[in-house]
Design an enzyme around this catalytic site. Structure first.
Site, PDB file in Angstrom:
ATOM      1  N   SER A 144       0.876  -1.198   0.000  1.00 35.56           N
ATOM      2  CA  SER A 144       0.000   0.000   0.000  1.00 35.56           C
ATOM      3  C   SER A 144       0.895   1.224   0.000  1.00 35.56           C
ATOM      4  O   SER A 144       2.035   1.178   0.498  1.00 35.56           O
ATOM      5  CB  SER A 144      -0.869   0.013   1.258  1.00 35.56           C
ATOM      6  OG  SER A 144      -1.472   1.286   1.420  1.00 35.56           O
ATOM      7  N   TYR A 157      -1.546  -1.161  10.307  1.00 35.71           N
ATOM      8  CA  TYR A 157      -1.570  -1.392   8.845  1.00 35.71           C
ATOM      9  C   TYR A 157      -0.294  -0.827   8.220  1.00 35.71           C
ATOM     10  O   TYR A 157       0.405  -1.509   7.477  1.00 35.71           O
ATOM     11  CB  TYR A 157      -2.815  -0.726   8.265  1.00 35.71           C
ATOM     12  CG  TYR A 157      -3.011  -0.913   6.777  1.00 35.71           C
ATOM     13  CD1 TYR A 157      -3.507  -2.113   6.270  1.00 35.71           C
ATOM     14  CD2 TYR A 157      -2.722   0.112   5.877  1.00 35.71           C
ATOM     15  CE1 TYR A 157      -3.723  -2.271   4.911  1.00 35.71           C
ATOM     16  CE2 TYR A 157      -2.927  -0.043   4.516  1.00 35.71           C
ATOM     17  CZ  TYR A 157      -3.426  -1.237   4.033  1.00 35.71           C
ATOM     18  OH  TYR A 157      -3.628  -1.397   2.678  1.00 35.71           O
ATOM     19  N   LYS A 161       2.552  -3.279   6.504  1.00 38.07           N
ATOM     20  CA  LYS A 161       2.732  -3.173   5.051  1.00 38.07           C
ATOM     21  C   LYS A 161       4.168  -2.748   4.714  1.00 38.07           C
ATOM     22  O   LYS A 161       4.732  -3.173   3.707  1.00 38.07           O
ATOM     23  CB  LYS A 161       1.719  -2.192   4.457  1.00 38.07           C
ATOM     24  CG  LYS A 161       0.281  -2.727   4.441  1.00 38.07           C
ATOM     25  CD  LYS A 161       0.097  -3.859   3.438  1.00 38.07           C
ATOM     26  CE  LYS A 161      -1.370  -4.205   3.233  1.00 38.07           C
ATOM     27  NZ  LYS A 161      -1.606  -5.200   2.186  1.00 38.07           N
TER      28      LYS A 161
HETATM   29  P1  NDP Z   1     -11.175  -6.505  -0.081  1.00 38.77           P
HETATM   30  O1  NDP Z   1     -11.583  -6.344   1.335  1.00 38.77           O
HETATM   31  O2  NDP Z   1     -12.080  -6.046  -1.160  1.00 38.77           O
HETATM   32  O3  NDP Z   1     -10.791  -8.037  -0.346  1.00 38.77           O
HETATM   33  C1  NDP Z   1      -9.914  -8.698   0.501  1.00 38.77           C
HETATM   34  C2  NDP Z   1      -9.704 -10.108   0.008  1.00 38.77           C
HETATM   35  O4  NDP Z   1      -8.796 -10.773   0.882  1.00 38.77           O
HETATM   36  C3  NDP Z   1     -10.981 -10.931  -0.001  1.00 38.77           C
HETATM   37  O5  NDP Z   1     -10.923 -11.879  -1.031  1.00 38.77           O
HETATM   38  C4  NDP Z   1     -10.931 -11.613   1.362  1.00 38.77           C
HETATM   39  O6  NDP Z   1     -11.739 -12.768   1.355  1.00 38.77           O
HETATM   40  C5  NDP Z   1      -9.442 -11.911   1.446  1.00 38.77           C
HETATM   41  N1  NDP Z   1      -8.928 -12.066   2.812  1.00 38.77           N
HETATM   42  C6  NDP Z   1      -8.945 -11.159   3.815  1.00 38.77           C
HETATM   43  N2  NDP Z   1      -8.392 -11.677   4.925  1.00 38.77           N
HETATM   44  C7  NDP Z   1      -8.022 -12.945   4.611  1.00 38.77           C
HETATM   45  C8  NDP Z   1      -7.420 -13.987   5.337  1.00 38.77           C
HETATM   46  N3  NDP Z   1      -7.081 -13.852   6.624  1.00 38.77           N
HETATM   47  N4  NDP Z   1      -7.173 -15.166   4.714  1.00 38.77           N
HETATM   48  C9  NDP Z   1      -7.514 -15.324   3.401  1.00 38.77           C
HETATM   49  N5  NDP Z   1      -8.090 -14.368   2.666  1.00 38.77           N
HETATM   50  C10 NDP Z   1      -8.353 -13.192   3.266  1.00 38.77           C
HETATM   51  O7  NDP Z   1      -9.738  -5.784  -0.204  1.00 38.77           O
HETATM   52  P2  NDP Z   1      -9.101  -4.910  -1.373  1.00 38.77           P
HETATM   53  O8  NDP Z   1      -9.309  -5.551  -2.687  1.00 38.77           O
HETATM   54  O9  NDP Z   1      -9.489  -3.503  -1.153  1.00 38.77           O
HETATM   55  O10 NDP Z   1      -7.566  -5.002  -0.939  1.00 38.77           O
HETATM   56  C11 NDP Z   1      -6.725  -6.047  -1.372  1.00 38.77           C
HETATM   57  C12 NDP Z   1      -5.320  -5.699  -0.916  1.00 38.77           C
HETATM   58  O11 NDP Z   1      -4.955  -4.422  -1.451  1.00 38.77           O
HETATM   59  C13 NDP Z   1      -5.146  -5.583   0.599  1.00 38.77           C
HETATM   60  O12 NDP Z   1      -3.940  -6.170   0.988  1.00 38.77           O
HETATM   61  C14 NDP Z   1      -5.136  -4.089   0.846  1.00 38.77           C
HETATM   62  O13 NDP Z   1      -4.393  -3.757   1.987  1.00 38.77           O
HETATM   63  C15 NDP Z   1      -4.465  -3.587  -0.422  1.00 38.77           C
HETATM   64  N6  NDP Z   1      -4.770  -2.196  -0.734  1.00 38.77           N
HETATM   65  C16 NDP Z   1      -6.065  -1.812  -1.024  1.00 38.77           C
HETATM   66  C17 NDP Z   1      -6.339  -0.502  -1.343  1.00 38.77           C
HETATM   67  C18 NDP Z   1      -7.720  -0.036  -1.689  1.00 38.77           C
HETATM   68  O14 NDP Z   1      -7.936   1.203  -1.810  1.00 38.77           O
HETATM   69  N7  NDP Z   1      -8.698  -0.903  -1.863  1.00 38.77           N
HETATM   70  C19 NDP Z   1      -5.270   0.511  -1.370  1.00 38.77           C
HETATM   71  C20 NDP Z   1      -3.959  -0.006  -1.058  1.00 38.77           C
HETATM   72  C21 NDP Z   1      -3.738  -1.305  -0.760  1.00 38.77           C
HETATM   73  P3  NDP Z   1     -12.423 -13.329   2.730  1.00 38.77           P
HETATM   74  O15 NDP Z   1     -12.992 -12.154   3.448  1.00 38.77           O
HETATM   75  O16 NDP Z   1     -13.439 -14.312   2.248  1.00 38.77           O
HETATM   76  O17 NDP Z   1     -11.317 -13.987   3.475  1.00 38.77           O
END
Ligand code: NDP
Length: 261
Positions: A144, A157, A161
């Site tokens: 991030s 976070y 990260k």
């Molecule tokens: P979402 O919340 O939309 O999706 C997260 C995904 O990760 C889901 O598929 C969720 O599925 C899975 N997940 C979460 N925790 C676990 C776990 N413990 N084990 C397995 N799977 C897990 O997130 P985003 O798409 O927004 O973000 C994805 C990545 O990008 C993250 O690492 C985030 O920090 C990073 N990011 C996002 C930004 C944004 O603006 N959206 C900006 C910068 C970085 P489930 O809940 O079923 O486990």
């Protein structure tokens, strides 16, 4: 442009919604077979079926919590069972936090360390050997912008990260002789369903779009969110041979939000 990715195998953690799903779809469009990982089994199964049908590839869903050693083992085992190993690993599963350093307890720090850092360590330990056997590979870490430009309300976070970014560099150094490239992508604001849900909770059905625009205005630069697809395009390129000289680096895809060079 042929990215030469057809019939490769990619493991995408958090590949069931948001950025991870968009990356999975982008890879599938290039003919990559997939292992999609998330904790919610129904959502993972559903995503795998839909992506496989839409792009005519093979997609396997693994319901696992990558914040645990057992969950990572399940991903490694399941990938080997389904495909014999992986060519691409996208460490994407993660989530924001919300705390002060004064109030957050050890358990919260430990959880995010396990989710953002140990998942990458454990999956590398299990899947990189299969990449070596297959003649090479790519590991991408989705960190991030907060890894270098912290937001005040989520120190855990930001810190975990930043650690992921450093882990990525170390892994890159360790496998540079094995034709395995390892990089980090630092996104800015990406409009995932979760952002919309939170915005609706804060500002309601009528106000959520204006609320998100305020967030984007505050970030500056392009003053807008990226779509997950915009970010996914970058990931897909980084997985391809077109990025063959890139390893051990961090790439910002943040619409100009980063305030330093
Ligand atoms: P979402 O919340 O939309 O999706 C997260 C995904 O990760 C889901 O598929 C969720 O599925 C899975 N997940 C979460 N925790 C676990 C776990 N413990 N084990 C397995 N799977 C897990 O997130 P985003 O798409 O927004 O973000 C994805 C990545 O990008 C993250 O690492 C985030 O920090 C990073 N990011 C996002 C930004 C944004 O603006 N959206 C900006 C910068 C970085 P489930 O809940 O079923 O486990």
């Amino acid at each position: 442009m042929d990215l030469n990715l057809r019939d490769k195998v990619a493991v995408v953690t958090g590949g069931t919604v948001g950025i991870g799903l968009a990356v999975a779809q982008g890879l599938a469009a290039e003919g990559v077979n997939l292992v999609l990982v998330g904790r919610d089994k129904e959502r993972a199964d559903d995503a795998a079926v839909r992506v496989a049908q839409e792009f005519d590839i093979i997609a396997t869903a693994i319901a696992a919590d990558v914040a645990t050693a057992e969950g990572c083992d399940a991903v490694i085992y399941g990938t080997k069972q389904a495909f014999g190993g992986a060519d691409i690993l996208i460490n994407n599963a993660g989530t924001g936090s919300n705390e002060t350093i004064a109030e957050a307890d050890d358990a919260k720090w430990q959880y995010y360390w396990d989710l953002h850092v140990m998942a990458a360590v454990r999956l590398a330990r299990g899947l990189v050997p299969t990449m070596k056997t297959r003649g090479g590979g790519v590991v991408l870490h989705n960190a991030s912008i907060c890894a270098v430009q912290p937001l005040w309300y989520e120190p855990i976070y930001n810190t975990t990260k930043a650690a992921l970014m450093m882990f990525s560099k170390n892994l890159a150094n360790e496998v540079v002789g094995d034709n395995i490239r390892v990089n980090t992508v630092n996104p800015g604001l990406v409009l995932t369903p979760d952002w919309i849900k939170t915005a609706k909770q804060i500002a309601g059905e009528d106000g959520w779009e204006a609320h998100l625009q305020e967030v984007a205005n505050e970030a500056g630069g392009m003053k807008r969110f990226a779509s997950p697809e915009e970010l996914a395009n970058f990931f897909v390129f980084m997985c391809s041979d077109k990025a063959s000289y890139s390893t051990g680096s961090t790439y910002f895809v943040d619409g100009g939000w980063l305030q330093t060079v």
